[in-house]
Design a protein around this motif. Structure first.
Motif, PDB file in Angstrom:
ATOM      1  N   VAL A 203       3.140   1.873   2.067  1.00  0.00           N
ATOM      2  CA  VAL A 203       2.077   1.540   1.232  1.00  0.00           C
ATOM      3  C   VAL A 203       0.639   1.575   2.015  1.00  0.00           C
ATOM      4  CG1 VAL A 203       1.045  -0.015  -0.459  1.00  0.00           C
ATOM      5  CG2 VAL A 203       3.477   0.083  -0.370  1.00  0.00           C
ATOM      6  N   CYS A 204      -0.264   2.350   1.653  1.00  0.00           N
ATOM      7  CA  CYS A 204      -1.635   2.285   2.462  1.00  0.00           C
ATOM      8  C   CYS A 204      -2.279   1.154   2.061  1.00  0.00           C
ATOM      9  CB  CYS A 204      -2.456   3.502   2.213  1.00  0.00           C
ATOM     10  SG  CYS A 204      -3.852   3.334   3.093  1.00  0.00           S
ATOM     11  N   ARG A 205      -2.691   0.343   3.202  1.00  0.00           N
ATOM     12  CA  ARG A 205      -3.216  -1.007   3.182  1.00  0.00           C
ATOM     13  C   ARG A 205      -4.844  -0.817   3.557  1.00  0.00           C
ATOM     14  NH1 ARG A 205      -5.004  -2.114   7.851  1.00  0.00           N
ATOM     15  NH2 ARG A 205      -6.060  -4.039   7.029  1.00  0.00           N
ATOM     16  N   THR A 206      -5.162   0.196   4.008  1.00  0.00           N
ATOM     17  CA  THR A 206      -6.348   0.076   4.589  1.00  0.00           C
ATOM     18  C   THR A 206      -7.803   0.082   3.633  1.00  0.00           C
ATOM     19  OG1 THR A 206      -5.457   1.749   6.258  1.00  0.00           O
ATOM     20  CG2 THR A 206      -7.830   1.440   6.674  1.00  0.00           C
ATOM     21  N   LEU A 207      -8.811  -0.157   4.005  1.00  0.00           N
ATOM     22  CA  LEU A 207     -10.112  -0.691   3.016  1.00  0.00           C
ATOM     23  C   LEU A 207     -10.087   0.275   1.980  1.00  0.00           C
ATOM     24  CD1 LEU A 207     -12.127  -2.566   2.640  1.00  0.00           C
ATOM     25  CD2 LEU A 207     -13.717  -1.147   3.877  1.00  0.00           C
ATOM     26  N   PRO A 208     -10.427   1.879   1.879  1.00  0.00           N
ATOM     27  CA  PRO A 208     -10.428   2.371   0.714  1.00  0.00           C
ATOM     28  C   PRO A 208      -9.480   2.002  -0.222  1.00  0.00           C
ATOM     29  CG  PRO A 208     -11.156   3.718   2.748  1.00  0.00           C
ATOM     30  CD  PRO A 208     -10.520   2.653   3.031  1.00  0.00           C
ATOM     31  N   CYS A 209      -8.302   2.125   0.077  1.00  0.00           N
ATOM     32  CA  CYS A 209      -6.875   1.637  -0.701  1.00  0.00           C
ATOM     33  C   CYS A 209      -6.976   0.326  -1.122  1.00  0.00           C
ATOM     34  CB  CYS A 209      -5.948   2.238   0.038  1.00  0.00           C
ATOM     35  SG  CYS A 209      -5.454   3.790  -0.148  1.00  0.00           S
ATOM     36  N   ALA A 210      -7.403  -0.612  -0.262  1.00  0.00           N
ATOM     37  CA  ALA A 210      -7.605  -2.055  -0.484  1.00  0.00           C
ATOM     38  C   ALA A 210      -8.792  -2.375  -1.523  1.00  0.00           C
ATOM     39  CB  ALA A 210      -8.190  -2.843   0.686  1.00  0.00           C
TER      40      ALA A 210
ATOM     41  N   PRO B 204      -5.069   3.672  -5.251  1.00  0.00           N
ATOM     42  CA  PRO B 204      -4.089   3.255  -4.188  1.00  0.00           C
ATOM     43  C   PRO B 204      -3.057   4.346  -4.083  1.00  0.00           C
ATOM     44  CG  PRO B 204      -3.672   1.742  -5.979  1.00  0.00           C
ATOM     45  CD  PRO B 204      -4.816   2.851  -6.244  1.00  0.00           C
ATOM     46  N   MET B 205      -2.152   4.447  -2.956  1.00  0.00           N
ATOM     47  CA  MET B 205      -1.323   5.306  -2.956  1.00  0.00           C
ATOM     48  C   MET B 205      -0.067   4.792  -1.950  1.00  0.00           C
ATOM     49  SD  MET B 205      -1.112   6.473   0.467  1.00  0.00           S
ATOM     50  CE  MET B 205      -0.467   8.301   0.455  1.00  0.00           C
ATOM     51  N   MET B 206       1.099   5.421  -2.087  1.00  0.00           N
ATOM     52  CA  MET B 206       2.107   5.325  -1.160  1.00  0.00           C
ATOM     53  C   MET B 206       2.877   6.501  -0.814  1.00  0.00           C
ATOM     54  SD  MET B 206       4.182   2.788  -3.715  1.00  0.00           S
ATOM     55  CE  MET B 206       5.962   3.257  -4.183  1.00  0.00           C
TER      56      MET B 206
ATOM     57  N   PRO C 104     -10.309   6.141   8.286  1.00  0.00           N
ATOM     58  CA  PRO C 104      -9.970   5.534   7.220  1.00  0.00           C
ATOM     59  C   PRO C 104     -11.354   5.964   6.331  1.00  0.00           C
ATOM     60  CG  PRO C 104      -9.574   3.637   8.780  1.00  0.00           C
ATOM     61  CD  PRO C 104      -9.833   5.116   9.759  1.00  0.00           C
ATOM     62  N   GLY C 105     -11.263   6.319   5.078  1.00  0.00           N
ATOM     63  CA  GLY C 105     -11.872   7.053   4.336  1.00  0.00           C
ATOM     64  C   GLY C 105     -12.141   8.205   4.197  1.00  0.00           C
ATOM     65  N   THR C 106     -11.315   9.037   4.960  1.00  0.00           N
ATOM     66  CA  THR C 106     -11.537  10.461   5.296  1.00  0.00           C
ATOM     67  C   THR C 106     -10.260  11.325   4.334  1.00  0.00           C
ATOM     68  OG1 THR C 106     -12.589  10.147   7.227  1.00  0.00           O
ATOM     69  CG2 THR C 106     -11.839  12.435   6.706  1.00  0.00           C
TER      70      THR C 106
ATOM     71  N   GLU D  35      -1.553   2.627   7.880  1.00  0.00           N
ATOM     72  CA  GLU D  35      -2.930   2.919   8.049  1.00  0.00           C
ATOM     73  C   GLU D  35      -3.343   4.032   7.045  1.00  0.00           C
ATOM     74  OE1 GLU D  35      -4.593   0.393   8.549  1.00  0.00           O
ATOM     75  OE2 GLU D  35      -3.229  -1.014   9.686  1.00  0.00           O
ATOM     76  N   CYS D  36      -4.596   4.118   6.649  1.00  0.00           N
ATOM     77  CA  CYS D  36      -4.976   5.312   6.042  1.00  0.00           C
ATOM     78  C   CYS D  36      -4.325   6.466   6.241  1.00  0.00           C
ATOM     79  CB  CYS D  36      -6.687   5.422   6.473  1.00  0.00           C
ATOM     80  SG  CYS D  36      -7.458   6.995   5.527  1.00  0.00           S
ATOM     81  N   LEU D  37      -3.888   7.235   4.809  1.00  0.00           N
ATOM     82  CA  LEU D  37      -3.215   8.327   4.940  1.00  0.00           C
ATOM     83  C   LEU D  37      -3.600   9.412   4.451  1.00  0.00           C
ATOM     84  CD1 LEU D  37       0.308   6.527   3.781  1.00  0.00           C
ATOM     85  CD2 LEU D  37       0.044   7.675   5.997  1.00  0.00           C
ATOM     86  N   ALA D  38      -5.157   9.475   4.419  1.00  0.00           N
ATOM     87  CA  ALA D  38      -5.942  10.557   3.891  1.00  0.00           C
ATOM     88  C   ALA D  38      -5.958  10.880   2.441  1.00  0.00           C
ATOM     89  CB  ALA D  38      -5.527  11.680   4.922  1.00  0.00           C
ATOM     90  N   SER D  39      -5.584   9.765   1.736  1.00  0.00           N
ATOM     91  CA  SER D  39      -5.435   9.947   0.400  1.00  0.00           C
ATOM     92  C   SER D  39      -6.525   8.881  -0.203  1.00  0.00           C
ATOM     93  CB  SER D  39      -4.150   9.507  -0.111  1.00  0.00           C
ATOM     94  OG  SER D  39      -3.202  10.553   0.289  1.00  0.00           O
ATOM     95  N   CYS D  40      -7.639   8.696   0.381  1.00  0.00           N
ATOM     96  CA  CYS D  40      -8.594   7.639  -0.108  1.00  0.00           C
ATOM     97  C   CYS D  40      -9.201   7.860  -1.367  1.00  0.00           C
ATOM     98  CB  CYS D  40      -9.540   7.099   0.968  1.00  0.00           C
ATOM     99  SG  CYS D  40      -9.279   7.824   2.482  1.00  0.00           S
ATOM    100  N   GLY D  41      -9.263   9.413  -1.656  1.00  0.00           N
ATOM    101  CA  GLY D  41      -9.913   9.695  -2.985  1.00  0.00           C
ATOM    102  C   GLY D  41      -8.906   9.578  -4.145  1.00  0.00           C
TER     103      GLY D  41
END
Ligand SMILES: Cc1cc2nc3c(=O)[nH]c(=O)nc-3n(C[C@H](O)[C@H](O)[C@H](O)COP(=O)(O)O)c2cc1C
Ligand code: FES
Lengths: 450, 161
Positions: B82-89, B132-134, A88-90, B123-129
Motif C-alpha cells: 500500500v502506498c503511504r507517501t504524501l499524495p496518497c496520504a 489511494p492505490m495499492m 513523490p507526486g510524479t 513509497e510513491c508508486l507513480a500513481s499519485c493522480g
C-alpha cells in the motif's frame, strides 16, 4: 494561459492506442524517417531550437545536453532513458509508457542517431510491470517492421533498444546512481565530474534523458524545433513547448494533462483540477514533486527589479505565476517534474513534512554522512515535535541540520531532502510552534479532509 | 541445496546476457528471475548468481541488500503493497493501511498465518493522480474505495494459488 494540445496524448483512451497501427495512423515514425535523413549535427541543432527543458526535474536543455556528446575513438556511446519515476507526486511518465510507448521508441531512434549511439537502455522501475510490457511490445513491433535493428528505415545506422529494470530504490532516479544500477551495482550516485557525456554507462559517453523528454522528440521533428518552442508562453525564457502536467492531492479531478508551457498553478488547480475538494481554500502547493519547496497560497511575488524574469508578476500571488523552470526558481522553489500536489486548508503541514521525511529517511542510499544522519535527525525531530515533546531549540535544530545537508553531499538527494524541510519549517513556523506550546495535538492532526 | 534456474528462465538469462557489454549488468534482472522462481534471495541464490555472472558473492549480496524489492527471507505467496507517501496520504492511504491490517489480521511487514499474503507499505508508486492505490503482486489497483479494498483482499485470501 491554458492551451491544450494532444501531440503526446491523442491516443490516450483510444482502443489499442499503444499499438503500432494506431500510432502510424496519425503520422507515427515519419519523424524518425525525416531525422535519419538529416545529418547528425542538424538533428542536434533542431533539438536545441525546441528549448525543451529536461522533464526529469533539473530542467536542463535537452539539445544542449545532446551537443555534449563527442565521438570517442574506441568506445561506443549510449542513450539511457530515465523511467524510474519515483519522485513523490510524479505520475506522468507512466502514462506515456502505458498509453504511447511508440513515441518513446521513436524518440530513442532519433536520440541515438543525434548523439551517436547505437543502443538505448530504458531504465524502468520494477513496479511498473504494465509499462515494461507495453514498451517491450512497442520495441518488438518496431523491430518486426525494420524500424529497429541493422538498417532502420533503410539507413545503415543500427539501433537497438532494451528495457532494463530496477528493484525498488528512489535514488536510482538520480542519473549516476541509475548508471551504477544499470551496470549491476548498488545504486549509489557517482561523483561528478566526470559527467555521463564523458564517462557514463560502462565508462562510455552517455546521455541520460527523462522518459517524457525523449517521448517529446518525435513531435519536435514533426512540427519543427522552433514551432514546438513557440507553443510555450515562456518561449522567450528558452522554456519551450508542450508538456505533461500532473495534478494530485486535494483536488476534485486529479490527473495528467498535456498543455502548452505557461499555465499557472491556479489555472491548473481551478480549471484543470476542478478546484479544491470540498470547496476549500488552498493551504499550499508543492509544484513539482516532493523535493520542490512548498508554496503558500498567500505568498506574493517580490520582484521590483525590472530585469527580473519575475517582474511581470510583481505583487501578484505566487499561484498566478506560470509554471516554468526559471519562474519557479525565481519564487524560491523548483518546477521539478511539473506534477503539482495540492494541500487544502485544514491539512496539517507538520504531519505532511513528517510524511515526507519518512520517505527521505527510507530512501537515502547512505553514502554521505550529512544525508544519511541528517535525514534521520530531521525525521526524529519532527516526530518529537508532533508528539508534544519538542522545544524551540528543536525547531532551530531542524533548520541547522537541513542547512548542513545542503551542498555537502555527492548528489542532489541531499538538497531534495533539505529544501522541502526548510520550506515547511520556514513557511509554517506557527504550526510547529503550536505543537511545541501544546496548543495542538498529534491526535487531532489530519492529512485528509472530509 | 544448490539453486538452478528452470529451463525457461535459463533461456531468459541467455537473452539477458546478449543485451549488455558486461555480464555484471545482468545482475539485477537475473536476481528478479531467481526471486520469481524461489520467492526470496537466499545464500544459495547469491552463490548461483555470483557463479553465473563471474562476480564475487559479496558483490551480489551488496546488491540484494540495497534494493527494497529483493526479499532476503521467505515471504507470503502474494505481496500487497500500500502506498503511504504524501499524495496518497492526502487521499486516505492511512485508512487503506488500517483496513488491510484489520482484514488480514496482521500488521505492516507481517505475513498471514497461512503464508498467503505479506502486507507492506510502499513509497510513491507513480500513481499519485489515482490515489489511494495499492499493488498486489504485479498489478496496480487505483482510486481505491473501502468496498474495493475489501473485494480485492477477499479474492486474494480465497484464491487457490
Ligand atoms: C534523488 C534524485 C532522483 C531523481 N529521480 C528521477 C526520476 O525518477 N526520473 C527522472 O527522469 N529524473 C530523475 N532525477 C533527475 C536525473 O538525475 C536527471 O537529471 C534526469 O534524468 C535527466 O533527464 P532530463 O534532462 O531529460 O530531465 C532525479 C534526481 C535526483 C537527484
Ligand atoms: S504517493 Fe502514492 S503513488 Fe505517488
Amino acid at each position: 494561459m491554458i492551451r491544450r494540445t494532444d501531440f503526446l496524448t491523442k491516443n490516450y483512451g483510444v482502443p489499442n492506442g499503444w499499438s503500432l497501427s494506431v500510432y502510424e495512423k496519425t503520422g507515427g515514425y515519419e519523424a524518425a524517417k525525416k531525422a535519419l535523413a538529416m545529418t547528425r549535427e542538424a538533428v542536434v541543432d533542431e533539438a536545441k531550437k525546441a528549448n525543451l527543458r529536461g522533464r526529469g526535474g533539473a530542467g536542463f536543455p535537452m539539445g544542449v545536453k545532446w551537443s555534449f556528446m563527442r565521438p570517442h575513438p574506441t568506445k561506443p556511446a549510449y542513450l539511457v532513458i530515465n523511467a524510474d519515476e519515483g519522485e513523490p507526486g510524479t505520475h506522468k511518465d507512466r502514462t506515456l509508457m502505458e498509453l504511447n510507448p511508440h513515441s518513446v521508441v521513436e524518440g530513442c531512434i532519433i536520440g541515438c542517431y543525434g548523439i551517436g549511439a547505437h543502443v538505448a537502455y530504458i531504465y524502468v522501475r520494477d513496479e511498473l510491470h504494465l509499462s515494461k510490457a507495453r514498451l517491450w511490445g512497442a520495441i518488438d513491433e518496431a523491430r518486426a517492421k525494420g524500424y529497429l535493428g541493422k538498417t532502420p528505415f533503410g539507413k545503415d545506422y543500427p539501433v537497438e533498444i532494451y528495457v532494463h529494470t530496477g528493484a525498488g530504490a528512489y535514488i536510482c532516479g538520480e542519473e549516476t546512481a541509475l548508471l551504477n544500477s544499470l551496470e549491476g551495482k548498488r545504486g549509489e550516485p557517482r561523483l561528478k565530474p566526470p559527467f555521463p557525456a564523458q564517462a557514463g554507462a560502462f565508462g562510455c559517453p552517455t546521455t541520460v534523458n527523462n522518459l517524457e523528454t525523449i517521448a517529446a522528440v518525435p513531435t519536435i521533428f514533426t512540427i519543427g524545433g522552433e514551432e514546438f518552442s513557440k507553443y510555450s508562453s515562456l518561449h522567450y525564457l528558452n522554456d519551450g513547448g508542450v508538456r505533461l502536467f500532473g495534478i494530485n492531492g486535494h483536488v476534485k479531478k486529479p490527473g495528467v494533462h498535456e498543455l502548452a508551457v505557461g499555465v499557472t498553478i491556479r489555472e491548473l488547480v481551478e480549471d484543470i483540477g476542478g478546484g479544491v475538494l470540498g470547496g476549500r481554500r488552498i493551504l499550499g502547493v508543492i509544484p513539482g514533486g516532493s523535493s520542490t519547496p512548498i508554496l503558500r497560497a498567500d505568498e506574493k511575488v517580490n520582484a521590483p527589479d525590472e530585469k527580473s524574469p519575475l517582474h511581470p508578476w510583481h505583487g501578484k500571488s505566487v499561484l498566478d505565476v506560470p509554471l516554468g523552470v526559471d519562474t519557479m526558481r525565481g519564487i524560491g522553489t523548483m518546477l521539478g517534474t511539473c506534477c503539482v500536489t495540492v494541500l487544502a486548508e485544514g491539512t496539517c503541514p507538520v504531519l505532511a513534512m513528517h510524511n515526507l521525511m519518512q520517505f527521505y529517511r527510507h530512501e537515502s542510499c547512505g553514502q554521505c554522512t550529512p544525508c544519511r544522519e541528517g535525514g534521520a535527525w530531521l525525521l526524529g525531530t519532527v516526530e518529537k515535535i508532533l508528539d508534544g515533546h519538542g522545544t524551540m531549540a528543536d525547531l532551530n535544530t531542524l533548520t541547522d541540520v537541513a542547512n548542513n545537508i545542503m551542498g555537502n553531499t555527492i548528489c542532489a538527494f541531499g538538497e531534495g531532502t533539505a529544501m522541502p524541510a526548510l520550506g515547511f519549517i520556514g513557511k509554517f513556523r506557527k504550526d510547529f510552534v503550536a505543537y511545541i506550546n501544546g496548543e495542538r495535538k498529534r491526535s487531532d492532526a489530519r492529512l485528509t479532509i472530509s | 541445496m544448490a539453486f538452478a534456474l528452470s529451463e525457461e528462465r535459463d533461456r531468459e538469462l541467455r537473452q539477458l546476457l546478449e543485451r549488455y557489454p558486461t555480464k555484471a549488468a545482468a545482475c539485477i534482472p537475473l536476481l528478479h528471475l531467481c526471486q520469481d522462481q524461489a520467492g526470496y534471495i537466499g545464500d544459495e541464490v547469491i552463490e548461483f548468481v555470483a557463479h553465473r555472472l563471474d562476480l564475487p558473492p559479496a558483490h551480489v549480496k551488496g546488491v540484494v541488500t540495497f534494493y527494497s524489492l529483493f526479499n532476503q527471507h521467505p515471504v507470503g505467496k502474494h505481496q500487497v503493497w500500500v502506498c503511504r507517501t504524501l499524495p496518497c496520504a492526502l487521499r486516505g492511504a492511512e485508512d487503506v493501511i488500517k483496513q488491510c491490517e484489520k482484514k488480514l489480521g496482521i500488521h505492516i511487514g507481517e505475513t498471514t498465518a497461512n503464508g498467503k499474503v505479506t502486507l507492506r507499505t510502499a513509497e510513491c508508486l507513480a500513481s499519485c493522480g489515482t490515489a489511494p492505490m495499492m499493488q498486489v503482486d504485479k498489478e496496480y489497483f487505483e482510486n481505491l474505495t473501502h468496498d474495493r479494498v475489501d473485494e480485492i483482499l477477499s479474492r486474494l485470501m480465497e484464491s487457490k494459488r
